[in-house]
Design an enzyme around this catalytic site. Structure first.
Site, PDB file in Angstrom:
ATOM      1  N   ASP A  28       0.855  -1.186   0.000  1.00  0.00           N
ATOM      2  CA  ASP A  28       0.000   0.000   0.000  1.00  0.00           C
ATOM      3  C   ASP A  28       0.891   1.236   0.000  1.00  0.00           C
ATOM      4  O   ASP A  28       2.038   1.180   0.462  1.00  0.00           O
ATOM      5  CB  ASP A  28      -0.901   0.008   1.244  1.00  0.00           C
ATOM      6  CG  ASP A  28      -2.161   0.823   1.035  1.00  0.00           C
ATOM      7  OD1 ASP A  28      -3.260   0.224   1.006  1.00  0.00           O
ATOM      8  OD2 ASP A  28      -2.054   2.053   0.883  1.00  0.00           O
ATOM      9  N   LYS A  33      -0.793   2.976   7.449  1.00  0.00           N
ATOM     10  CA  LYS A  33      -1.608   1.760   7.379  1.00  0.00           C
ATOM     11  C   LYS A  33      -0.715   0.521   7.359  1.00  0.00           C
ATOM     12  O   LYS A  33      -0.957  -0.459   8.064  1.00  0.00           O
ATOM     13  CB  LYS A  33      -2.469   1.821   6.110  1.00  0.00           C
ATOM     14  CG  LYS A  33      -3.661   0.903   6.147  1.00  0.00           C
ATOM     15  CD  LYS A  33      -4.401   0.888   4.840  1.00  0.00           C
ATOM     16  CE  LYS A  33      -5.464   1.970   4.732  1.00  0.00           C
ATOM     17  NZ  LYS A  33      -6.145   1.945   3.436  1.00  0.00           N
ATOM     18  N   LEU A 152     -17.050 -10.210  -1.072  1.00  0.00           N
ATOM     19  CA  LEU A 152     -17.123 -10.282   0.395  1.00  0.00           C
ATOM     20  C   LEU A 152     -18.015  -9.194   0.988  1.00  0.00           C
ATOM     21  O   LEU A 152     -18.114  -8.087   0.464  1.00  0.00           O
ATOM     22  CB  LEU A 152     -15.733 -10.227   1.028  1.00  0.00           C
ATOM     23  CG  LEU A 152     -14.861  -8.979   0.925  1.00  0.00           C
ATOM     24  CD1 LEU A 152     -15.286  -7.899   1.916  1.00  0.00           C
ATOM     25  CD2 LEU A 152     -13.427  -9.370   1.187  1.00  0.00           C
ATOM     26  N   GLU A 154     -18.738  -6.896   4.322  1.00  0.00           N
ATOM     27  CA  GLU A 154     -18.088  -6.440   5.547  1.00  0.00           C
ATOM     28  C   GLU A 154     -18.801  -7.115   6.721  1.00  0.00           C
ATOM     29  O   GLU A 154     -20.005  -7.340   6.679  1.00  0.00           O
ATOM     30  CB  GLU A 154     -18.163  -4.912   5.657  1.00  0.00           C
ATOM     31  CG  GLU A 154     -17.226  -4.251   4.665  1.00  0.00           C
ATOM     32  CD  GLU A 154     -17.309  -2.727   4.669  1.00  0.00           C
ATOM     33  OE1 GLU A 154     -17.707  -2.151   5.688  1.00  0.00           O
ATOM     34  OE2 GLU A 154     -16.975  -2.140   3.630  1.00  0.00           O
ATOM     35  N   ASN A 211     -24.290  -6.455  -7.225  1.00  0.00           N
ATOM     36  CA  ASN A 211     -24.595  -5.380  -6.274  1.00  0.00           C
ATOM     37  C   ASN A 211     -25.836  -4.594  -6.685  1.00  0.00           C
ATOM     38  O   ASN A 211     -26.626  -4.188  -5.831  1.00  0.00           O
ATOM     39  CB  ASN A 211     -23.386  -4.463  -6.107  1.00  0.00           C
ATOM     40  CG  ASN A 211     -22.390  -5.037  -5.106  1.00  0.00           C
ATOM     41  OD1 ASN A 211     -22.619  -6.097  -4.539  1.00  0.00           O
ATOM     42  ND2 ASN A 211     -21.284  -4.353  -4.895  1.00  0.00           N
ATOM     43  N   GLY A 256     -36.593  -1.066   5.835  1.00  0.00           N
ATOM     44  CA  GLY A 256     -36.164  -0.159   6.903  1.00  0.00           C
ATOM     45  C   GLY A 256     -35.468   1.051   6.323  1.00  0.00           C
ATOM     46  O   GLY A 256     -35.887   1.590   5.294  1.00  0.00           O
ATOM     47  N   CYS A 263     -20.134   0.236  -0.980  1.00  0.00           N
ATOM     48  CA  CYS A 263     -20.324  -0.504  -2.239  1.00  0.00           C
ATOM     49  C   CYS A 263     -21.648  -0.210  -2.933  1.00  0.00           C
ATOM     50  O   CYS A 263     -21.661   0.373  -4.017  1.00  0.00           O
ATOM     51  CB  CYS A 263     -20.197  -1.994  -1.981  1.00  0.00           C
ATOM     52  SG  CYS A 263     -18.517  -2.475  -1.591  1.00  0.00           S
ATOM     53  N   LYS A 266     -22.468   3.474  -4.351  1.00  0.00           N
ATOM     54  CA  LYS A 266     -21.570   3.956  -5.415  1.00  0.00           C
ATOM     55  C   LYS A 266     -21.615   3.037  -6.635  1.00  0.00           C
ATOM     56  O   LYS A 266     -21.493   3.496  -7.761  1.00  0.00           O
ATOM     57  CB  LYS A 266     -20.149   4.107  -4.881  1.00  0.00           C
ATOM     58  CG  LYS A 266     -19.224   2.951  -5.213  1.00  0.00           C
ATOM     59  CD  LYS A 266     -17.783   3.227  -4.962  1.00  0.00           C
ATOM     60  CE  LYS A 266     -17.011   1.940  -4.688  1.00  0.00           C
ATOM     61  NZ  LYS A 266     -16.851   0.989  -5.742  1.00  0.00           N
ATOM     62  N   LYS A 325     -24.030  -0.703   8.711  1.00  0.00           N
ATOM     63  CA  LYS A 325     -24.691  -1.965   9.054  1.00  0.00           C
ATOM     64  C   LYS A 325     -23.989  -2.539  10.282  1.00  0.00           C
ATOM     65  O   LYS A 325     -22.897  -2.076  10.639  1.00  0.00           O
ATOM     66  CB  LYS A 325     -24.646  -2.941   7.887  1.00  0.00           C
ATOM     67  CG  LYS A 325     -23.243  -3.441   7.562  1.00  0.00           C
ATOM     68  CD  LYS A 325     -23.346  -4.579   6.565  1.00  0.00           C
ATOM     69  CE  LYS A 325     -22.032  -5.290   6.420  1.00  0.00           C
ATOM     70  NZ  LYS A 325     -22.083  -6.368   5.462  1.00  0.00           N
TER      71      LYS A 325
END
Ligand code: UDX
Length: 436
Positions: A28, A33, A152, A154, A211, A256, A263, A266, A325
């Site tokens: 990175d 990080k 994946l 989160e 998505n 809700g 993700c 966007k 979430k």
């Protein structure tokens, strides 16, 4: 292998690949990080990840660097997991980081290399990256771009990476990248995980289509929810009843406050933007509606709070949840934080509590009041809004909570509370899409 980009996706991929027995170097440009990861510290909340990060650093299979030269010499297989955020001036995805990574790595490579893109990109990006790699690679070096989208979630990232429900590899005609992918994912393939080999464009489209479908499913039930609000019908019962049809299924019919995160919002916008560029804009105009339905849920929640309190101005409102979430500390495009922010701007005294996302939330909305505990958040509240369905909130004892607040009024923004138990404890309840 190397894994370039060590955010939610890349850090998880790197640690999980090491867990599966591979030698992995995470790369990175963000030195802070990399330092934290190299010290075994995950810079975000993801259950299970700290343990496997630490174990695999300890076993010597996992390392981290900011040095592209080291990455180029370390492996012939590279995974690309850098971010593709929404551009600041349009709906399109910003692919700057994806190109920057390829441009930094490719000129340093020697021999035969495969770069598997994992980032969510506009269809056509892989082909453009291949062109760029061909321009930049040294004489006698071959660099193959393949696409291996990541699905994946989160909060379940480790599970989803180690035991994915499918593996997709996009490659150009005649490429052997999928054979390398078969070696990389040998453990999952031994467990009969479906393995699909496609062309580059198809693999890119698989991810955004998945998505977009999930976002559409959520907005569908939230549109029904709006109708319920005008008829007195109950959206959760509608969802239960239609969900028994296995062509429909109950998952992602949770009505809700709607979807947020890094993700879905966007990706649907980038998908529309790309379709427009390709001359297929009409095909995806319905996603504008999906986006609008989703955003209207936040507005409706603010309206409902105003109705319950006869105007929120000057009243104490507690918002439970800041993450987009549960099981995540990610506040990107968080519905919970959006509601808290809007209420605060409307003059309410807003308190926010989230088990993991407070630090990130305070960076985005420093003007809200953040409490140390759930009890402190509830203390003296005139209205409680459950905005993110953490287990801690779902399992709250209504009797106990009733002793802390000023007025026993709650809006269940995720339709997860036991209505009977809360009514029995004397609470006045509201919800989205239900007449309680
Ligand atoms: C999503 C995709 O699920 C994943 O496959 C992809 O790789 C990345 O995007 P993620 O962003 O982690 O993953 O979250 P997800 O679990 O899909 O939830 C997205 C949002 O939808 C959350 O804000 C969630 O609260 C909301 N949601 C989900 C609902 O409002 N109702 C539901 O029934 C389900």
């Amino acid at each position: 292998m190397t894994v370039i980009g060590t955010g939610y996706l890349g850090a998880t991929h790197a640690a999980c690949m090491a867990e599966l027995g591979h030698e992995v170097l995470g790369v990175d440009v963000d030195e802070a990080k990399i330092e934290r990861l190299a010290a075994g510290e995950v810079p975000f909340y993801e259950p299970g990840l700290p343990e496997i990060l630490e174990q695999n650093i300890g076993s010597g299979r996992l390392g981290f660097t900011t040095d592209y030269q080291q990455a180029a010499e370390f492996a012939n297989v590279h995974f690309l997991g850098v971010g593709t955020p929404q551009k600041s001036d349009s709906y399109a995805a910003d692919t700057t980081y994806v190109f920057a990574a390829v441009e930094a790595l490719v000129p340093l490579l020697k021999g035969d290399h495969v770069i598997f893109g994992k980032s969510t990109v506009p269809v056509g990006t892989a082909e453009a990256l291949q062109k760029r790699a061909d321009e930049l690679s040294a004489e006698g070096t071959s660099v193959e771009i393949a696409w291996n989208p990541e699905f994946l979630r989160e909060g379940y990232a480790v599970h989803d990476t180690i035991t994915p429900d499918r593996i997709v590899v996009g490659q150009r005609d005649g490429s052997t990248a999928s054979e390398i992918a078969r070696e990389v994912y040998a453990t999952a393939l031994a467990a009969d995980t479906p393995f699909l080999v496609t062309d580059l464009a198809t693999a890119e489209l698989v991810k955004v289509s998945a998505n977009a479908f999930l976002a559409t499913k959520i907005s569908f039930i939230n549109a029904v929810s709006e109708v319920c609000e005008h008829t007195g019908a109950d959206v959760t019962q509608v969802a239960d009843a239609i969900g028994y049809d296995d062509r429909i299924g109950r998952k992602f019919l949770g009505a809700g406050l709607g979807f947020g995160g890094g993700c879905l919002p966007k990706d649907i916008r980038a998908f529309m933007a790309r379709a427009g560029e390709l001359g297929a804009d009409q095909a995806l105009t319905f996603l504008r509606e999906v986006d609008a339905i989703n955003m209207r849920r936040r507005t409706r929640m603010v309206e409902l709070a105003n109705e319950v309190l006869d105007g929120v101005l000057g009243h104490r409102v507690t918002v439970l949840g800041a993450a987009f979430k549960p099981n995540s500390d990610d506040v990107r495009d968080s519905p919970a934080l959006s509601v808290a922010g809007q209420l605060s701007l409307a003059g309410a005294a807003v308190r926010v509590y989230d088990p993991e996302a407070m630090e990130n939330a305070a960076k985005v909305f420093p003007t809200l009041e953040y409490t140390e505990s759930l009890d402190e958040a509830l203390d003296g509240a005139e209205l409680v809004i459950l905005a993110t369905e953490w287990a801690q909130f779902r399992n709250m004892d209504p009797e106990y909570a009733g002793g802390l607040v000023k007025d026993k009024k709650i809006i269940d923004g995720r339709n997860v509370l036991d209505v009977q138990a809360w009514h029995d404890a004397g609470w006045e309840m509201q919800a989205l899409g239900r007449n309680l």
